[in-house]
Design an enzyme around this catalytic site. Sequence first.
Site, PDB file in Angstrom:
ATOM      1  N   GLN A   1     -18.495  -5.991  -0.861  1.00 53.50           N
ATOM      2  CA  GLN A   1     -17.649  -6.823  -1.721  1.00 53.50           C
ATOM      3  C   GLN A   1     -17.281  -8.148  -1.074  1.00 53.50           C
ATOM      4  OE1 GLN A   1     -14.489  -3.636  -1.770  1.00 53.50           O
ATOM      5  NE2 GLN A   1     -13.123  -5.382  -1.923  1.00 53.50           N
TER       6      GLN A   1
ATOM      7  N   HIS B   1       0.838  -1.210   0.000  1.00 54.31           N
ATOM      8  CA  HIS B   1       0.000   0.000   0.000  1.00 54.31           C
ATOM      9  C   HIS B   1       0.875   1.264   0.000  1.00 54.31           C
ATOM     10  CE1 HIS B   1      -2.899  -2.862   2.018  1.00 54.31           C
ATOM     11  NE2 HIS B   1      -3.644  -2.373   1.054  1.00 54.31           N
TER      12      HIS B   1
HETATM   13  O1  PAF Z   1      -8.379  -3.403  -3.413  1.00 53.38           O
HETATM   14  C1  PAF Z   1      -9.010  -3.092  -2.394  1.00 53.38           C
HETATM   15  O2  PAF Z   1      -8.447  -2.954  -1.299  1.00 53.38           O
HETATM   16  C2  PAF Z   1     -10.505  -2.878  -2.483  1.00 53.38           C
HETATM   17  O3  PAF Z   1     -11.108  -3.795  -3.320  1.00 53.38           O
HETATM   18  C3  PAF Z   1     -10.893  -1.430  -2.854  1.00 53.38           C
HETATM   19  C4  PAF Z   1     -10.425  -1.072  -4.258  1.00 53.38           C
HETATM   20  C5  PAF Z   1     -10.292  -0.480  -1.843  1.00 53.38           C
HETATM   21  C6  PAF Z   1     -12.417  -1.285  -2.820  1.00 53.38           C
HETATM   22  O4  PAF Z   1     -12.930  -1.559  -1.565  1.00 53.38           O
END
Ligand code: PAF
Length: 281
Positions: A61, A37
């Site tokens: 999700q 990140h």
């Molecule tokens: O890749 C991720 O961490 C997630 O899928 C995102 C793009 C932040 C959406 O919640």
Amino acid sequence: MEIVRRNNELYAVVDVWQRAGKRIALVPTMGNLHAGHHSLITLARERADVVIASVFVNPTQFGPHEDFARYPRTPDADAAGLAASGCDLLFLPGVEDLYPYGADRSVRVSVPELTGVLEGAIRPGHFDGVATVVAKLFNLARPHVAVFGQKDYQQLLVIRRLARDLGYPIEIVAAPIVREENGLAMSSRNQYLDADQRARASAINVALRAMDEHMRGARPRQEVEAEASRRLTEAGLQPDYAVIRRAADLAEPSPDDRQLVALIAARMGQTRLIDNLLIDL
Ligand code: PAF
């Protein structure tokens, strides 16, 4: 680094930046940040004047039997790491901010075709959740550029299509995969692994590199895929898929396609890991 939690607070900061002519980058994340990140923030800094990171574990999700409840949440460490990486603003919304009618009753954004295969086939509804929350974040943060990790390759394609199809004037930038020393792609889910599992999970990267080598050596694709699955199984992983696809749209490649991607999803115990490698023939 400033931290804001409410939509209108984010909107107000972005307004000031927009009026000052600043180029704004957005790095959406689900927190529990690691070196992968932080590399997204570094890339965002190079591409923009100001960097916004969002940390939000997005309920829409996750499937009903997935790890939403136990997904690691470490907001204090995330804020410290983001400040150190040069992030200007951390957006830390609650579910009620991004889903004012509740997550189950939200308007949904659904991206066709790309989402029916691979991760989309195994995790039904996953990409609708991703596309929905990313569209909301785009609307609130109004960035000029947004950075996503290439580790989630299918997600990256889904977001590119979302941005183009809905007309967001946002440059979507892919950040290279950051790996542990043994080749394992960095992921918040790696911390579910014990030392032995972590060592054995390095077979994913070994398998990807072998797929690349064998495709460039003109071995038949099905044979290359089958061998990768065998390697993973031998290392104690349970592969969901180990496949070669066309890089542009994840279709089955024809012999003329030169830009391919090897994609693997495999389970180590309870932990599901994904990784990929672009192959240029
Ligand atoms: O890749 C991720 O961490 C997630 O899928 C995102 C793009 C932040 C959406 O919640």
